[in-house]
Design a protein around this motif. Structure first.
Motif, mmCIF file in Angstrom:
data_model
loop_
_atom_site.group_PDB
_atom_site.id
_atom_site.type_symbol
_atom_site.label_atom_id
_atom_site.label_comp_id
_atom_site.label_asym_id
_atom_site.label_seq_id
_atom_site.Cartn_x
_atom_site.Cartn_y
_atom_site.Cartn_z
ATOM 1 N N ARG A 47 0.831 -1.209 0.000
ATOM 2 C CA ARG A 47 0.000 0.000 0.000
ATOM 3 C C ARG A 47 0.858 1.248 0.000
ATOM 4 N NH1 ARG A 47 -5.610 -0.757 2.926
ATOM 5 N NH2 ARG A 47 -5.711 1.320 2.087
ATOM 6 N N GLY A 51 -4.785 4.840 4.378
ATOM 7 C CA GLY A 51 -6.131 5.376 4.242
ATOM 8 C C GLY A 51 -6.636 6.048 5.504
ATOM 9 N N ARG A 138 -12.220 -1.534 0.141
ATOM 10 C CA ARG A 138 -12.765 -0.313 -0.465
ATOM 11 C C ARG A 138 -11.739 0.816 -0.491
ATOM 12 N NH1 ARG A 138 -18.067 0.787 2.885
ATOM 13 N NH2 ARG A 138 -16.609 0.133 4.515
ATOM 14 N N ASP A 139 -10.856 0.856 0.527
ATOM 15 C CA ASP A 139 -9.888 1.953 0.596
ATOM 16 C C ASP A 139 -8.564 1.595 -0.076
ATOM 17 O OD1 ASP A 139 -9.098 0.066 2.404
ATOM 18 O OD2 ASP A 139 -8.680 1.469 4.040
ATOM 19 N N ASP A 141 -7.238 1.415 -3.502
ATOM 20 C CA ASP A 141 -7.707 1.768 -4.842
ATOM 21 C C ASP A 141 -7.110 0.850 -5.903
ATOM 22 O OD1 ASP A 141 -5.333 2.971 -6.203
ATOM 23 O OD2 ASP A 141 -5.468 4.457 -4.608
ATOM 24 N N VAL A 142 -7.729 0.863 -7.080
ATOM 25 C CA VAL A 142 -7.397 -0.117 -8.111
ATOM 26 C C VAL A 142 -5.969 0.026 -8.631
ATOM 27 C CG1 VAL A 142 -9.750 -0.542 -8.866
ATOM 28 C CG2 VAL A 142 -8.503 1.394 -9.824
ATOM 29 N N GLU A 144 -3.340 1.011 -6.756
ATOM 30 C CA GLU A 144 -2.541 0.356 -5.723
ATOM 31 C C GLU A 144 -2.614 -1.156 -5.897
ATOM 32 O OE1 GLU A 144 -2.104 2.720 -1.577
ATOM 33 O OE2 GLU A 144 -4.118 2.013 -2.008
ATOM 34 N N GLU A 145 -3.818 -1.646 -6.150
ATOM 35 C CA GLU A 145 -4.015 -3.075 -6.335
ATOM 36 C C GLU A 145 -3.207 -3.583 -7.529
ATOM 37 O OE1 GLU A 145 -7.961 -5.311 -5.514
ATOM 38 O OE2 GLU A 145 -7.981 -4.847 -7.657
ATOM 39 N N GLN A 187 -4.502 7.539 -14.573
ATOM 40 C CA GLN A 187 -4.356 6.794 -13.320
ATOM 41 C C GLN A 187 -4.835 7.640 -12.141
ATOM 42 O OE1 GLN A 187 -0.717 4.748 -12.478
ATOM 43 N NE2 GLN A 187 -0.396 4.079 -14.581
ATOM 44 N N ARG A 191 -8.016 6.820 -9.642
ATOM 45 C CA ARG A 191 -7.883 6.752 -8.180
ATOM 46 C C ARG A 191 -8.858 7.695 -7.486
ATOM 47 N NH1 ARG A 191 -1.479 5.973 -6.814
ATOM 48 N NH2 ARG A 191 -2.389 5.053 -4.953
ATOM 49 N N LYS A 192 -9.169 8.800 -8.136
ATOM 50 C CA LYS A 192 -10.107 9.765 -7.556
ATOM 51 C C LYS A 192 -11.560 9.396 -7.806
ATOM 52 C CE LYS A 192 -7.103 13.865 -7.811
ATOM 53 N NZ LYS A 192 -6.956 15.212 -8.414
ATOM 54 N N GLY A 193 -11.802 8.371 -8.597
ATOM 55 C CA GLY A 193 -13.165 7.972 -8.914
ATOM 56 C C GLY A 193 -13.779 8.754 -10.055
#
Length: 287
Positions: A47, A51, A138-139, A141-142, A144-145, A187, A191-193
């Motif tokens: 990570r 978060g 949920r915290d 983000d994609v 990071e994943e 990107q 991350r911000k949606g």
């Protein structure tokens, strides 16, 4: 650290382990509850940060799940170069870094732990354990994943080995890795949606220099769709869209020749949590 703020891993390392004001216990049998002074957060946590810890404020009274840790010796056998990062801590937290941060943040002086040095049998297993804990949060983000998955692939050497470690399909891993092909601006938007994952995956197939322009064109199309159409003349009114039926969906799946694992990954991305529960119940009822 104030409630409602994001916690950085580097900041956490500065207040636990060797730097904690809590006194050390005497040596003896492996405890199940230890002061924060004995614990260090995993320096290899995939990570970027931990978060917002506000959802863990209840840890001041109750810790629902113990943190998974390995001994200092087991960790340093894999990463001797991290000696200064973990200070004099006796254990390194592999699963539970957010719980460790919350305990420090909200004034809990100790943490329940489970010691499992078998997690540190090799670098692949240690990293996989850290990735598995965070995937799907949920915290987390994609992006990071995706970065975490890429780290594991680099450590394992092949996609097949990484998929086996994570108990995921190669298609699932491929979807995540594709997001790393996005331009930095996209990107950040993801991350911000501001950018949907499904759209991001499509844009990732576009040459990097054309991605931002392609996204702008996509947003323009979506904006036009959202604008109300003027009331059409009854004689020129367009026919209503035919409803989606099971037969239509089946024909689509057949054209795509999608395998079960790919279908499952697609449905997980398409449906929210309530939709997935409804789907599982519907499949159970029809089985």
């Amino acid at each position: 650290m104030a409630r409602g703020t994001r916690t950085n891993l580097a900041a956490l390392a500065g207040v636990v382990g060797d730097n904690s004001p809590v006194d050390r216990p005497t040596a003896g049998a492996t405890p199940t509850n230890v002061p924060l002074s004995e614990l260090a957060p995993n320096p290899r946590n995939p990570r970027d940060d931990l978060g917002d810890l506000a959802d863990l404020v209840s840890i001041t009274g109750t810790q629902l799940q113990p943190a998974l840790v390995v001994t200092r010796e087991a960790y340093l056998r894999l990463y001797p170069e991290d000696d200064t990062k973990i200070g004099l801590a006796r254990w390194v937290v592999i699963n539970g870094c957010r719980r460790l941060a919350a305990a420090e943040n909200f004034g809990r002086p100790n943490l329940d732990i489970v010691v499992k040095d078998e997690v540190a049998k090799d670098r692949e297993s240690l990293l996989a354990a850290a990735v598995i804990e965070n995937v799907g949060r949920r915290d987390f983000d994609v992006i990071e994943e995706a970065k975490a998955v890429e780290l594991l692939i680099n450590e394992c050497g092949t996609v097949d080995k990484a998929a086996l470690k994570l108990n995921k399909s190669k298609a699932w891993i491929s979807y995540r890795r594709s997001l790393l092909n996005l331009a930095p601006e996209l990107q950040t938007a993801l991350r911000k949606g501001e950018l949907a994952v499904r759209t991001a995956r499509s844009l990732a197939q576009v040459p990097p220099e054309a991605q931002v322009q392609a996204w702008a064109a996509e947003r323009e199309r979506e904006h036009k769709k959202s604008e109300p159409d003027p009331t059409p003349d009854p004689e020129n009114r367009m026919p209503t869209k035919s409803p989606v039926t099971a037969a239509k969906v089946t024909r689509t799946f057949r054209r795509l020749e999608a395998d079960p694992a790919t279908l499952a990954d697609a449905l997980v991305d398409y449906l929210d949590a309530d939709g997935l529960r409804t789907l599982i119940q519907a499949l159970t009822d029809r089985h």
